[in-house]
Motif scaffolding. Structure first.
Motif, PDB file in Angstrom:
ATOM      1  N   ARG A 151      -2.610 -14.148  23.635  1.00 47.15           N
ATOM      2  CA  ARG A 151      -2.306 -12.727  23.495  1.00 47.15           C
ATOM      3  C   ARG A 151      -1.888 -12.345  22.081  1.00 47.15           C
ATOM      4  O   ARG A 151      -1.778 -11.162  21.769  1.00 47.15           O
ATOM      5  CB  ARG A 151      -1.197 -12.338  24.478  1.00 47.15           C
ATOM      6  CG  ARG A 151      -1.583 -12.492  25.933  1.00 47.15           C
ATOM      7  CD  ARG A 151      -0.491 -12.012  26.878  1.00 47.15           C
ATOM      8  NE  ARG A 151       0.709 -12.829  26.788  1.00 47.15           N
ATOM      9  CZ  ARG A 151       1.860 -12.441  26.271  1.00 47.15           C
ATOM     10  NH1 ARG A 151       1.992 -11.221  25.797  1.00 47.15           N
ATOM     11  NH2 ARG A 151       2.897 -13.251  26.239  1.00 47.15           N
ATOM     12  N   LEU A 152      -1.644 -13.308  21.229  1.00 45.32           N
ATOM     13  CA  LEU A 152      -1.093 -13.033  19.905  1.00 45.32           C
ATOM     14  C   LEU A 152      -2.097 -12.241  19.055  1.00 45.32           C
ATOM     15  O   LEU A 152      -3.294 -12.526  19.046  1.00 45.32           O
ATOM     16  CB  LEU A 152      -0.734 -14.347  19.229  1.00 45.32           C
ATOM     17  CG  LEU A 152       0.289 -14.281  18.089  1.00 45.32           C
ATOM     18  CD1 LEU A 152       1.094 -15.581  18.031  1.00 45.32           C
ATOM     19  CD2 LEU A 152      -0.394 -14.070  16.750  1.00 45.32           C
ATOM     20  N   LEU A 153      -1.595 -11.232  18.327  1.00 46.22           N
ATOM     21  CA  LEU A 153      -2.409 -10.383  17.470  1.00 46.22           C
ATOM     22  C   LEU A 153      -1.883 -10.423  16.038  1.00 46.22           C
ATOM     23  O   LEU A 153      -0.716 -10.769  15.800  1.00 46.22           O
ATOM     24  CB  LEU A 153      -2.394  -8.941  17.983  1.00 46.22           C
ATOM     25  CG  LEU A 153      -2.886  -8.726  19.419  1.00 46.22           C
ATOM     26  CD1 LEU A 153      -2.626  -7.287  19.846  1.00 46.22           C
ATOM     27  CD2 LEU A 153      -4.358  -9.076  19.557  1.00 46.22           C
ATOM     28  N   PHE A 154      -2.742 -10.033  15.089  1.00 48.07           N
ATOM     29  CA  PHE A 154      -2.386 -10.098  13.677  1.00 48.07           C
ATOM     30  C   PHE A 154      -2.524  -8.722  13.016  1.00 48.07           C
ATOM     31  O   PHE A 154      -3.477  -7.991  13.268  1.00 48.07           O
ATOM     32  CB  PHE A 154      -3.280 -11.103  12.948  1.00 48.07           C
ATOM     33  CG  PHE A 154      -3.171 -12.494  13.475  1.00 48.07           C
ATOM     34  CD1 PHE A 154      -2.160 -13.332  13.038  1.00 48.07           C
ATOM     35  CD2 PHE A 154      -4.068 -12.959  14.429  1.00 48.07           C
ATOM     36  CE1 PHE A 154      -2.051 -14.626  13.536  1.00 48.07           C
ATOM     37  CE2 PHE A 154      -3.969 -14.238  14.927  1.00 48.07           C
ATOM     38  CZ  PHE A 154      -2.953 -15.086  14.495  1.00 48.07           C
ATOM     39  N   ALA A 155      -1.559  -8.416  12.161  1.00 45.74           N
ATOM     40  CA  ALA A 155      -1.573  -7.169  11.379  1.00 45.74           C
ATOM     41  C   ALA A 155      -1.471  -7.516   9.901  1.00 45.74           C
ATOM     42  O   ALA A 155      -1.172  -8.654   9.523  1.00 45.74           O
ATOM     43  CB  ALA A 155      -0.413  -6.265  11.789  1.00 45.74           C
ATOM     44  N   GLY A 156      -1.702  -6.517   9.054  1.00 44.21           N
ATOM     45  CA  GLY A 156      -1.611  -6.761   7.629  1.00 44.21           C
ATOM     46  C   GLY A 156      -0.200  -7.063   7.154  1.00 44.21           C
ATOM     47  O   GLY A 156      -0.001  -7.711   6.135  1.00 44.21           O
ATOM     48  N   SER A 157       0.809  -6.587   7.895  1.00 46.15           N
ATOM     49  CA  SER A 157       2.207  -6.827   7.554  1.00 46.15           C
ATOM     50  C   SER A 157       3.052  -6.569   8.790  1.00 46.15           C
ATOM     51  O   SER A 157       2.561  -6.040   9.791  1.00 46.15           O
ATOM     52  CB  SER A 157       2.657  -5.888   6.418  1.00 46.15           C
ATOM     53  OG  SER A 157       2.670  -4.540   6.866  1.00 46.15           O
TER      54      SER A 157
END
Length: 446
Positions: A151-157
């Motif tokens: 479920r983990l997601l990534f953002a720019g910051s």
């Protein structure tokens, strides 16, 4: 008196401030006395004072009154850009000696391998790659809690991850609960998303259960359980359990800001107690460095949870391919682990320096934090103290930068301890405590 007359009175006072007849630091009369002098209703006087505060001309301080501001407020959220002061106790981005070389060494293979570089230059996706998710999940493990890599997601910051969480949970015009003193950037994010912030009362343990109940209905609540910014304090286990139970009782989501959680790896996050009700946000900005960062967003463990990946994509908040690939290498080869361990030791050492140099002052903090909250002695006011410190080349942040709403704010400043070398930090704290022991009028004469 018409409904617009209070604005005319506010205009008159604003003109007096601009002309110097009311000077920075001057205290306005108590509200009722002001009303009697002007022969207006108390409610009208209150509207005048609120209007002056809204214009950024005055600031209210708990138990002390309303004062003309020492300086106009920034047009952007506080702490947004580095200042020009030689000694920065305002921004908190710890970078240790030798850290850059260690990070560069880890990236060597990426920069030298055509295939790896080609992959890194591709657009990033909210879900990253399976390798990135499993590597990040393993690294974010804390006190027995590990996020679900699927479920983990990534953002720019981290800031972009917070914005995506708010956008997914709180429609424009709806209400987001926040601690009465909070990360200043939250105010800017909320304004841009059209979200109404509702300040929640706090005690020495964090947001109070009564405040959460009384604020209903809310769409979500933003909390910093570990090493709260600006207070530096950590929510104890009993309070975290109470909050987790309330999230279920009130059918409420929490956005947990865990950006400082790596400094307290012994404490499980709120997400461990209420996984189906908590959106955990973290980033590399404090763990490693702000220049090439990455945000992590762990959605609630709940089938009907909002689509946070869609919020990341629609806001253009997904991580870049290069940042994701660099982070995977730092997290996977032990580089990040080594840097974080060094930062935990560094933060503890700086807290000891602060405790020694500010002995006898009223401080709130955690021995593992990179910042502390200083309740200033009488007769100092936060704005005046910040201005006096700036004249000595030291930047600190007044309490008003963290306050939500137009009410009174504590008479305090936040000290960020991470930026200067430790000897410079010690000298700066000596200057500040010497300043606090003097009368403001004497300190301003230099």
């Amino acid at each position: 008196m018409t409904g617009d007359d209070y604005r005319a009175i506010a205009d008159e006072l604003a003109a007096a401030i601009a002309a110097g007849r009311l000077r920075p630091g001057d205290r306005l009369p108590p509200l009722r006395r002001f009303a009697r002098r002007r022969r207006i209703a108390d409610s009208t006087a209150a509207r005048v004072y609120r209007e002056l505060g809204r214009r950024g001309l005055t600031v209210g301080e708990v138990g002390r009154g309303t004062f003309v501001r020492t300086a106009p407020p920034a047009t952007e959220p506080a702490l947004a850009e580095p200042g020009g002061h030689p000694i920065d106790l305002e921004l908190n981005f710890p970078v240790l000696p030798g850290q850059s070389a260690l990070l560069a060494q880890s990236l060597g293979p990426l920069l030298q391998q055509d295939e790896a570089m080609s992959a890194a230059l591709c657009p990033g996706a909210a879900a990253g790659t399976p390798v990135a998710r499993h590597t990040a999940a393993a690294h974010l493990t804390r006190a027995g809690w590990t996020p679900d890599a699927r479920r983990l997601l990534f953002a720019g910051s981290g800031r972009q991850a917070l914005a995506a969480a708010f956008a997914a949970l709180v429609p424009p015009g709806e209400r987001l609960g926040v601690e009465a003193l909070t990360f200043p950037v939250i105010k800017g994010i909320a304004a841009r998303l059209g979200i109404t912030l509702v300040p929640l009362a706090m005690d020495e343990h964090g947001v109070t259960p009564d405040a959460l109940r009384a604020a209903a209905p809310l769409r979500a609540v933003y909390l910093q359980p570990a090493l709260h910014n600006p207070l530096g304090t950590t929510m104890p286990e009993v309070r975290r359990a109470e909050v987790a139970a309330l999230l279920r009782e009130l059918d409420l989501y929490a956005v947990e800001d865990a950006v400082y959680g790596f400094l307290r790896p012994d404490l499980p996050p709120l997400a461990a107690l209420a996984p189906e009700r908590t959106v955990l946000v973290d980033s590399l900005s404090k763990r490693l460095a702000p220049g090439l960062t990455l945000g992590f967003l762990v959605p609630p463990d709940r089938p009907a949870a909002p689509d946070f990946a869609a919020a990341l994509r629609s806001g253009a908040w997904t991580a870049s391919g290069f940042a994701l690939e660099a982070a995977v290498r730092w997290l996977g080869d032990g580089t990040a682990t080594a840097v974080e361990a060094d930062k935990r030791a560094d933060a503890a050492a700086r807290q000891r320096i602060a405790g020694d140099r500010l002995a006898g002052q009223r401080l709130r903090t955690d021995p593992h934090a990179y910042h502390c909250w200083w309740e200033l002695p009488e007769p100092w006011r936060a704005d005046t103290f910040v201005a006096a410190a700036a004249r000595r080349g030291i930047a600190v942040t007044p309490s008003g930068a963290f306050a939500v709403g137009a009410g009174h704010v504590p008479n305090a400043v936040r000290l960020a301890l991470s930026a200067p070398p430790v000897d410079v930090l010690a000298d700066a704290l000596d200057v500040l405590v010497g300043l606090a022991r003097r009368a403001p009028e004497d300190a301003g004469a230099e």
